[in-house]
Scaffold this active site. Structure first.
Site, PDB file in Angstrom:
ATOM      1  CD  GLU A 241      -2.903   1.168   2.305  1.00 47.97           C
ATOM      2  OE1 GLU A 241      -3.969   1.792   2.187  1.00 47.97           O
ATOM      3  OE2 GLU A 241      -2.566   0.614   3.365  1.00 47.97           O
TER       4      GLU A 241
ATOM      5  CG  ASN B  17     -12.531   4.999   4.027  1.00 42.88           C
ATOM      6  OD1 ASN B  17     -13.046   3.888   4.113  1.00 42.88           O
ATOM      7  ND2 ASN B  17     -13.030   6.055   4.637  1.00 42.88           N
ATOM      8  N   GLY B  18      -9.673   7.612   1.384  1.00 42.58           N
ATOM      9  CA  GLY B  18      -8.423   7.913   0.704  1.00 42.58           C
ATOM     10  C   GLY B  18      -8.585   8.074  -0.796  1.00 42.58           C
TER      11      GLY B  18
ATOM     12  CG  HIS C 211      -4.091   5.902   0.040  1.00 46.96           C
ATOM     13  ND1 HIS C 211      -4.306   6.729   1.117  1.00 46.96           N
ATOM     14  CD2 HIS C 211      -4.151   4.635   0.509  1.00 46.96           C
ATOM     15  CE1 HIS C 211      -4.487   5.992   2.211  1.00 46.96           C
ATOM     16  NE2 HIS C 211      -4.416   4.716   1.861  1.00 46.96           N
TER      17      HIS C 211
ATOM     18  CG  ASP D 177      -6.627  -0.136   6.507  1.00 39.75           C
ATOM     19  OD1 ASP D 177      -5.432  -0.480   6.391  1.00 39.75           O
ATOM     20  OD2 ASP D 177      -7.015   1.031   6.345  1.00 39.75           O
TER      21      ASP D 177
ATOM     22  CG  HIS E 296     -12.364   3.360   8.027  1.00 37.64           C
ATOM     23  ND1 HIS E 296     -12.077   2.846   9.269  1.00 37.64           N
ATOM     24  CD2 HIS E 296     -11.176   3.790   7.510  1.00 37.64           C
ATOM     25  CE1 HIS E 296     -10.775   2.955   9.486  1.00 37.64           C
ATOM     26  NE2 HIS E 296     -10.208   3.534   8.443  1.00 37.64           N
TER      27      HIS E 296
ATOM     28  CB  ALA F 159      -2.581   6.770   8.178  1.00 41.80           C
ATOM     29  CG  HIS F 160       0.232   5.768   3.290  1.00 41.14           C
ATOM     30  ND1 HIS F 160       0.964   4.625   3.050  1.00 41.14           N
ATOM     31  CD2 HIS F 160      -1.062   5.375   3.370  1.00 41.14           C
ATOM     32  CE1 HIS F 160       0.145   3.587   2.983  1.00 41.14           C
ATOM     33  NE2 HIS F 160      -1.085   4.015   3.169  1.00 41.14           N
TER      34      HIS F 160
ATOM     35  NE  ARG G  64     -22.427  21.095 -11.978  1.00 44.52           N
ATOM     36  CZ  ARG G  64     -22.953  21.713 -10.916  1.00 44.52           C
ATOM     37  NH1 ARG G  64     -22.321  21.663  -9.745  1.00 44.52           N
ATOM     38  NH2 ARG G  64     -24.079  22.370 -11.025  1.00 44.52           N
TER      39      ARG G  64
END
Length: 367
Positions: free
Chosen positions: A118, A206-207, A182, A260, A238, A129-130, A214
Site C-alpha cells: 500500500e 476512504n483515501g 489513495h 485495514d 470509516h 495515514a501515509h 459533476r
C-alpha cells in the site's frame, strides 16, 4: 469430520451439511445426512476468513520483521482469519525491498498468502495515514525489484501519477492485483486504470476523491465496472452503514470485507506508530497525532462481519462470503475461502451472534 445444521456452501442459503478432513484438506463436502461418527458443532460452519488488507496487531506490524509479523498474524488467526496478505505502508525503496525480502520465508512456508504494497505510489492529496515525504511516482526499476521477490500479490497505487497506468499494466502482467487507492484520480482516469488491468478498489471511499454529481470520481467508476472488487472497512467509522448497504445492493457479489488493521488491534487505547507516524487510539479508533486522520483500524474480520449484518443489512451468507470467497477470488485462490472438495481445511465455527468459537487451519485446531 464435522457436521452442522447451518453450513456456508459456495452458493445459496445456510443449510445443513458436513465435511470430511484428511491430511489438512476437505475430501468430502455434502448436504446429506452426516455419518454417525461426525462431530456435530453448534452454530455456523464456514470457511476461514481471507483478509487481503491488514497491517498488524498485538502491538506488532508487518513492517517490523518476521517475528513481529507472526505475532500479529496470531491475533487475526484467533478471530477466524486463516488466509491473509501482509500489508506494508509506504517506505523508501530500499527499506521497502528489505521488508518484503524478510517476509519471503513466511510466504513460502504458508503463513501468509503474499504481500500487499500500500504505497509508496500514492497521491499526496490523498495520503491519509501515509507519510507524505515517502510518496512518489512509480519507478520501473523499483517496481521490477519488488515484483522479482515473487511474493507481491497486490499493489495499491494512484493511477493518475506519472507512470501509473504503465505500472498497473506491469503489475497485472506479473500476476499480481493492481488496486486503485489513495488517489485523486478522476472518473475518466479511473476508467483508464480499469482498462489497463486494475481489479480492485482499496478501501472504497476512504483515501480517494469523493463521489460528486459533476465529477463521479474513482468510486463511481469502480462500482459501475461490473468486474472490479470493492474493499470495504465495516467498522462503523470509516464508512457509514448506509453507504455500506448501498454498495452491497449496487454491486452484489463484488464487496469484500477487509480490516485495514494496524498494530493496536487486540490491544488497548494508547499511543502507537504506523510506519514513521505517531498514532493515538481512543475508543478503539486510531488517528494520526499530527493531523487527526484515521490511521487504519483496530478491526478483526469477525467484527467486520457482525457490523455488516447488524448495521448494514447484509445477510449472514453475504457477509460471510464477503469475508472469505470474494477476497479469495481476488487472489485467484480456489483452495481457500470456500468449503469445496479439495480445498484446504480452513474452517471456523461461529455462534448465532457471529462470534467465532473455533478455528481450524489446514485441519488443525487453533487454540
Amino acid at each position: 469430520m464435522l457436521a452442522s445444521e447451518l453450513m456456508l456452501f459456495p452458493d445459496g442459503p445456510l443449510r445443513p451439511g458436513w465435511v470430511r478432513i484428511e491430511g489438512g484438506v476437505l475430501t468430502e463436502v455434502a448436504e446429506s445426512a452426516p455419518p454417525a461418527e461426525a462431530d456435530a458443532v453448534e452454530g455456523i460452519l464456514a470457511p476461514g476468513f481471507v483478509d487481503v488488507h491488514c497491517h498488524g496487531g498485538a502491538g506488532a506490524a508487518f513492517d517490523d520483521g518476521p517475528e513481529a509479523a507472526e505475532t500479529a498474524r496470531q491475533v487475526h488467526l484467533a478471530h477466524g482469519t486463516t488466509t491473509m496478505l501482509a500489508s506494508l505502508v509506504s517506505d523508501d525503496p530500499d527499506r521497502l525491498l528489505n521488508t518484503v525480502q524478510a517476509l519471503v520465508p513466511l510466504v513460502h512456508d504458508g503463513r501468509f498468502a503474499g504481500v500487499h504494497l500500500e504505497g509508496p505510489w500514492l497521491s499526496p492529496q490523498r495520503a491519509g495515514a501515509h507519510d507524505p515525504d515517502l510518496l512518489s511516482a512509480p519507478g520501473a526499476r523499483e517496481l521490477e525489484m519488488l515484483l522479482a521477490t515473487g511474493v507481491v500479490e497486490m499493489v495499491t497505487l494512484a493511477p493518475e501519477l506519472p507512470g501509473g497506468i504503465e505500472a498497473i499494466r506491469r503489475i497485472a502482467d506479473a500476476g499480481a492485483v493492481p488496486a486503485v487507492g489513495h488517489t485523486d484520480a478522476t472518473y475518466e482516469q479511473t476508467r483508464e486504470a480499469l482498462a489497463a488491468g486494475a481489479r480492485a478498489a482499496t478501501h472504497l471511499f476512504n483515501g480517494m476523491r469523493g463521489l460528486q454529481h459533476r465529477e463521479p470520481g474513482p468510486a463511481a467508476a469502480m462500482m459501475e465496472d461490473g468486474e472490479a472488487l470493492l474493499e470495504l472497512i465495516a467498522d462503523g467509522v470509516h464508512v457509514h452503514p448506509a453507504m455500506l448497504s448501498w454498495v452491497h445492493r449496487s454491486a452484489p457479489g463484488r464487496c469484500l470485507l477487509i480490516t485495514d488493521a494496524m498494530s493496536a488491534t487486540g490491544g488497548c487505547d494508547g499511543d502507537y506508530r504506523l510506519g514513521r507516524l505517531d498514532v493515538r487510539v481512543e475508543g478503539g479508533v486510531p488517528r494520526l497525532v499530527d493531523t487527526g486522520s484515521i490511521a487504519g483500524s483496530t478491526l478483526t474480520m469477525d467484527r467486520a462481519v457482525r457490523v455488516a449484518v447488524t448495521e448494514a443489512g447484509f445477510s449472514r451468507e453475504d457477509a460471510l462470503r464477503a469475508a472469505s470467497a470474494v477476497p479469495a477470488a481476488l487472489l485467484r485462490r480456489q483452495d481457500v475461502g470456500q468449503l469445496t472438495r479439495g480445498a484446504r481445511a480452513d474452517l471456523i465455527v461461529l455462534d448465532h451472534q457471529l462470534q467465532v468459537n473455533r478455528v481450524l487451519r489446514a485441519g488443525t485446531e487453533v487454540s
